[in-house]
Design a protein around this motif. Structure first.
Motif, mmCIF file in Angstrom:
data_model
loop_
_atom_site.group_PDB
_atom_site.id
_atom_site.type_symbol
_atom_site.label_atom_id
_atom_site.label_comp_id
_atom_site.label_asym_id
_atom_site.label_seq_id
_atom_site.Cartn_x
_atom_site.Cartn_y
_atom_site.Cartn_z
ATOM 1 N N UNK A 81 10.182 0.200 5.471
ATOM 2 C CA UNK A 81 10.632 -1.106 5.951
ATOM 3 C C UNK A 81 10.761 -2.102 4.795
ATOM 4 N N UNK A 82 9.863 -1.983 3.822
ATOM 5 C CA UNK A 82 9.857 -2.841 2.647
ATOM 6 C C UNK A 82 9.716 -1.943 1.421
ATOM 7 N N UNK A 83 9.823 -2.529 0.268
ATOM 8 C CA UNK A 83 9.694 -1.746 -0.971
ATOM 9 C C UNK A 83 8.267 -1.195 -1.081
ATOM 10 N N UNK A 84 8.176 0.111 -1.241
ATOM 11 C CA UNK A 84 6.874 0.771 -1.412
ATOM 12 C C UNK A 84 6.552 0.840 -2.898
ATOM 13 N N UNK A 85 5.254 0.844 -3.196
ATOM 14 C CA UNK A 85 4.826 0.983 -4.582
ATOM 15 C C UNK A 85 4.109 2.315 -4.816
ATOM 16 N N UNK A 86 3.798 3.033 -3.756
ATOM 17 C CA UNK A 86 3.168 4.343 -3.882
ATOM 18 C C UNK A 86 3.404 5.155 -2.616
ATOM 19 N N UNK A 87 3.278 6.464 -2.752
ATOM 20 C CA UNK A 87 3.378 7.374 -1.626
ATOM 21 C C UNK A 87 2.228 8.355 -1.682
ATOM 22 N N UNK A 88 1.594 8.613 -0.533
ATOM 23 C CA UNK A 88 0.402 9.471 -0.497
ATOM 24 C C UNK A 88 0.463 10.430 0.690
ATOM 25 N N UNK A 89 -0.349 11.475 0.604
ATOM 26 C CA UNK A 89 -0.597 12.338 1.747
ATOM 27 C C UNK A 89 -1.871 11.792 2.386
ATOM 28 N N UNK A 90 -1.770 11.280 3.597
ATOM 29 C CA UNK A 90 -2.927 10.704 4.274
ATOM 30 C C UNK A 90 -3.830 11.788 4.811
ATOM 31 N N UNK A 91 -3.256 12.805 5.471
ATOM 32 C CA UNK A 91 -4.066 13.885 6.027
ATOM 33 C C UNK A 91 -3.175 15.075 6.358
#
Length: 145
Positions: free
Chosen positions: A130-140
């Motif tokens: 929706x907005x600019x992300x600064x990181x991406x992760x695997x939550x679970x």
């Protein structure tokens, strides 16, 4: 008053009659065999627990991410699972205040392999944000029946 040798023998025989003959300890060879057997059982139990806890285990970790645009991010991750298992992983894109700005569930199906090292595979998935992300992760990640 002193105790003579005959009195000492008499008291020993009285004690033996009253409480029974003195018990002898185990032979040293028997002790060694019992100790070796106990160590062997402990080692076998440890190996069994180690193997049984690692079979069917699911592991995952973040590898990296790439911010493609203000509305897109790619997440690279590694999943380790058994060959026949199907897993699903929840990926999150986060902004600078750690708010979730994008999410996606990725399904990872069974795969080919023969050895322990083949259980791990790398994946890349794109998330819309929706907005600019600064990181991406695997939550679970979890196994699907």
């Amino acid at each position: 008053m002193s105790i003579t040798e005959s009195d000492s023998n008499t008291s020993q025989s009285d004690v033996s009659r009253r409480y029974g003959a003195a018990r002898k300890g185990m032979a040293p060879r028997t002790q060694r065999i019992l100790i070796f057997g106990a160590l062997l059982v402990a080692f076998a139990t440890t190996v069994w627990f180690t193997i049984s806890l690692n079979v069917g285990r699911l592991e995952y970790q973040d590898v990296g991410y790439t911010v493609v645009s203000d509305s897109r991010i790619e997440v690279d991750f590694e999943v380790t699972k058994d060959f026949d298992d199907t897993a699903q992983c929840m990926l999150h894109a986060l902004d600078d205040s750690y708010a979730i700005v994008g999410a996606r569930i990725v399904t990872i199906g069974p795969h080919e392999g023969g050895g322990e090292s083949d259980r791990s595979n790398y994946y890349n998935s794109e998330l819309l944000t929706e907005y600019r992300a600064v990181t991406g992760i695997v939550d679970s990640c979890w196994l699907v029946d």
